[in-house]
Design a protein around this motif. Structure first.
Motif, short mmCIF file in Angstrom:
data_model
loop_
_atom_site.label_atom_id
_atom_site.label_comp_id
_atom_site.label_asym_id
_atom_site.label_seq_id
_atom_site.Cartn_x
_atom_site.Cartn_y
_atom_site.Cartn_z
N ALA A 65 0.83 -1.20 0.00
CA ALA A 65 0.00 0.00 0.00
C ALA A 65 0.86 1.26 0.00
O ALA A 65 0.59 2.21 -0.73
CB ALA A 65 -0.93 -0.02 1.21
N SER A 106 2.57 1.64 -3.46
CA SER A 106 1.62 1.97 -4.53
C SER A 106 1.16 3.41 -4.45
O SER A 106 0.88 4.04 -5.47
CB SER A 106 0.41 1.02 -4.48
N MET A 107 1.10 3.96 -3.21
CA MET A 107 0.66 5.34 -3.05
C MET A 107 1.79 6.34 -3.23
O MET A 107 1.55 7.49 -3.61
CB MET A 107 0.05 5.52 -1.65
N LYS A 119 2.29 6.82 -10.82
CA LYS A 119 1.44 5.77 -11.39
C LYS A 119 2.10 5.03 -12.56
O LYS A 119 1.89 3.84 -12.76
CB LYS A 119 0.10 6.35 -11.83
N VAL A 166 4.18 2.14 -11.06
CA VAL A 166 3.61 1.30 -10.00
C VAL A 166 3.84 -0.19 -10.29
O VAL A 166 4.20 -0.96 -9.39
CB VAL A 166 2.10 1.59 -9.82
N ASN A 218 -2.60 -5.95 -7.60
CA ASN A 218 -2.38 -4.82 -6.70
C ASN A 218 -2.25 -3.51 -7.45
O ASN A 218 -2.68 -2.45 -6.95
CB ASN A 218 -1.12 -5.08 -5.85
N SER A 219 -1.65 -3.54 -8.63
CA SER A 219 -1.53 -2.33 -9.44
C SER A 219 -2.92 -1.85 -9.89
O SER A 219 -3.22 -0.65 -9.86
CB SER A 219 -0.64 -2.60 -10.65
N ARG A 268 -4.73 -0.23 -7.05
CA ARG A 268 -4.23 1.13 -6.83
C ARG A 268 -4.88 2.12 -7.80
O ARG A 268 -5.25 3.24 -7.41
CB ARG A 268 -2.70 1.14 -7.01
N HIS A 269 -5.03 1.72 -9.06
CA HIS A 269 -5.59 2.62 -10.06
C HIS A 269 -7.10 2.83 -9.89
O HIS A 269 -7.63 3.87 -10.26
CB HIS A 269 -5.31 2.10 -11.47
N GLU A 293 -7.68 4.29 -0.40
CA GLU A 293 -6.76 3.34 -1.02
C GLU A 293 -6.37 2.21 -0.07
O GLU A 293 -6.40 1.03 -0.43
CB GLU A 293 -5.51 4.06 -1.52
N SER A 294 -5.99 2.56 1.16
CA SER A 294 -5.55 1.53 2.11
C SER A 294 -6.71 0.65 2.56
O SER A 294 -6.54 -0.55 2.79
CB SER A 294 -4.88 2.17 3.32
N TYR A 334 -7.08 -1.89 -0.12
CA TYR A 334 -6.09 -2.95 0.06
C TYR A 334 -6.44 -3.83 1.25
O TYR A 334 -6.18 -5.04 1.24
CB TYR A 334 -4.69 -2.36 0.23
#
Length: 410
Positions: A123, A126-127, A131, A134, A326-327, A330-331, A338-339, A342
């Motif tokens: 997480a 990814s943040m 982007k 990522v 996971n990518s 994130r998008h 976001e977290s 996840y």
């Protein structure tokens, strides 16, 4: 975040993930033997307790993952890394002082409750990563974790022979403590706390996240991948025993696992870069199709070396699956959640990790080991269908909209 910061975080977290995964996998193979040290002597009782204790960690992790995701959105991802790192270091060290199976079960439940170092690292990266990079960053993290998973059992086996089982837990705790201090002193996060206008509960969060197309499909794909692939692992040594006449079954079983890990570690960075160029949805679809095709013939191999070769190819395909999922998460995650997204993803992962071995053992008990590979291949082909029909159209549409916006701006 500055260009150099995300790269520094990536390299540090790669090393930390290596240490954490190596530490965690040092102890898992020896839990049944540790139970014998704790006074459980009946073979059937050892098997039952080992199953409960293995599953307990994932059960509590499944329950608490959304909570830690919510906390990460409110207070930062680095804080969750530190919570997990220092917490696991303490709990695993205490596991070395267990006095019986009940205390070991309690400590494994507690460990699952506070775990989540690797998901928190994913997480955070990814943040904090641009982007366009990522996929590469998550592929590199995957490589670090897999490398730790390969080395951990080897180190654990050596230490068990030299120092005994209890000492493994003390070394594991110390190793995770080193990783936690590495995060504390060297990982940087530019986290800006945002006050939520409307307070929500976990169910409301899940409804909003799952309502973001195709997020629920990705969660389902994650769950099926874990069920299909993890369900085979605990019984793989029995299949190796069936295929070879050698007395060194443990060595050959370990080699089958290791060669898959090496292939996974080698392919992850390359497939991560490919997902940045072509799209994570493209790599996910190709990876799922490849793993499904490679899994099926494993049910029909007639020699150990055929199995070894196919497991190596399987590892290559696996290198692109989890980083791609996971990518995409994130998008697609709602902004500011976001977290939490996840967190729910990790819950599906833990659920699959828990159910897979149970269902695999049940299936193998009446249909034989070879049936596991056939069912796993079918599940992976179901995933291919889900991604092709539910994920690809949405991602293609989003990419087309993004290109149109760039054209208008220019």
């Amino acid at each position: 975040m500055q260009e150099g910061n995300w790269k520094r975080n990536l390299y540090i977290l790669m090393v930390c993930q290596f240490f954490v995964m190596a530490a965690m996998t040092m102890i898992i193979p020896f839990l049944p033997l540790y139970l014998q040290d704790l006074g459980v002597t009946d073979p059937q009782a050892v098997s039952r307790w080992a199953g409960f204790i293995f599953g307990a960690n994932f059960l509590s992790a499944f329950i608490f993952a959304p909570l830690w995701g919510r906390m990460a959105d409110r207070h930062g991802r680095k804080l969750m890394l530190l919570r997990s790192g220092f917490g696991m270091a303490i709990v695993i060290t205490l596991t070395g002082f267990a006095i019986g199976p009940w205390s070991l079960l309690f400590l494994r439940l507690l460990n699952g409750m506070i775990s989540g170092f690797i998901p928190a690292a994913i997480a955070l990266m990814s943040m904090s990563t641009p982007k366009k990079h990522v996929g590469y960053a998550l592929g590199m993290l995957q490589a670090g974790a897999v490398a730790g998973g390969i080395c951990g059992p080897l180190f654990g086996g050596i230490m068990a022979d030299l120092m005994g089982f209890r000492m493994i837990f003390y070394v594991t705790g110390a190793t995770i403590l080193v990783a936690a201090f590495g995060v504390l002193f060297f990982v940087k996060e530019n986290f800006e706390k945002k006050e939520e206008k409307v307070k929500t509960n976990t169910l409301q969060d899940f409804k909003k996240i799952a309502g973001t197309s195709p997020m629920l499909t990705l969660f389902t794909v994650f769950f099926i991948v874990q069920c299909a692939l993890i369900g085979i692992n605990p019984l793989l040594s029995l299949y190796v025993q069936e295929l070879t006449t050698s007395q060194n079954v443990a060595f050959y079983a370990g080699l089958v696992m290791s060669v898959m890990g090496f292939a996974n570690m080698s392919a992850s960075p390359f497939l991560g870069k490919l997902s940045d160029r072509k799209g994570a949805h493209f790599v996910l679809l190709i990876g799922l199709l490849f793993t499904a095709i490679i899994t099926l013939p494993q049910a029909f191999v007639q020699s150990y070396w055929q199995l070894l070769f196919l497991r190596f190819l399987l590892g290559l395909g696996l290198g692109g699956l989890l980083p791609s999922i996971n990518s995409l998460i994130r998008h697609l995650a709602p902004e500011g959640m976001e977290s939490r997204t996840y967190g729910f993803s990790n819950s599906f992962m833990y659920l699959g990790t828990m159910i897979g071995p149970i269902a695999g053992g049940w299936l193998a008990s009446f249909a034989g080991m070879r049936s596991l590979f056939i069912v796993s291949a079918i599940l992976l082909f179901v995933n291919v269908f889900l991604v092709k029909t539910r994920v690809i159209p949405v991602m293609n549409r989003k990419m087309a909209e993004s290109k149109r916006k760039k054209t208008v701006i220019s």
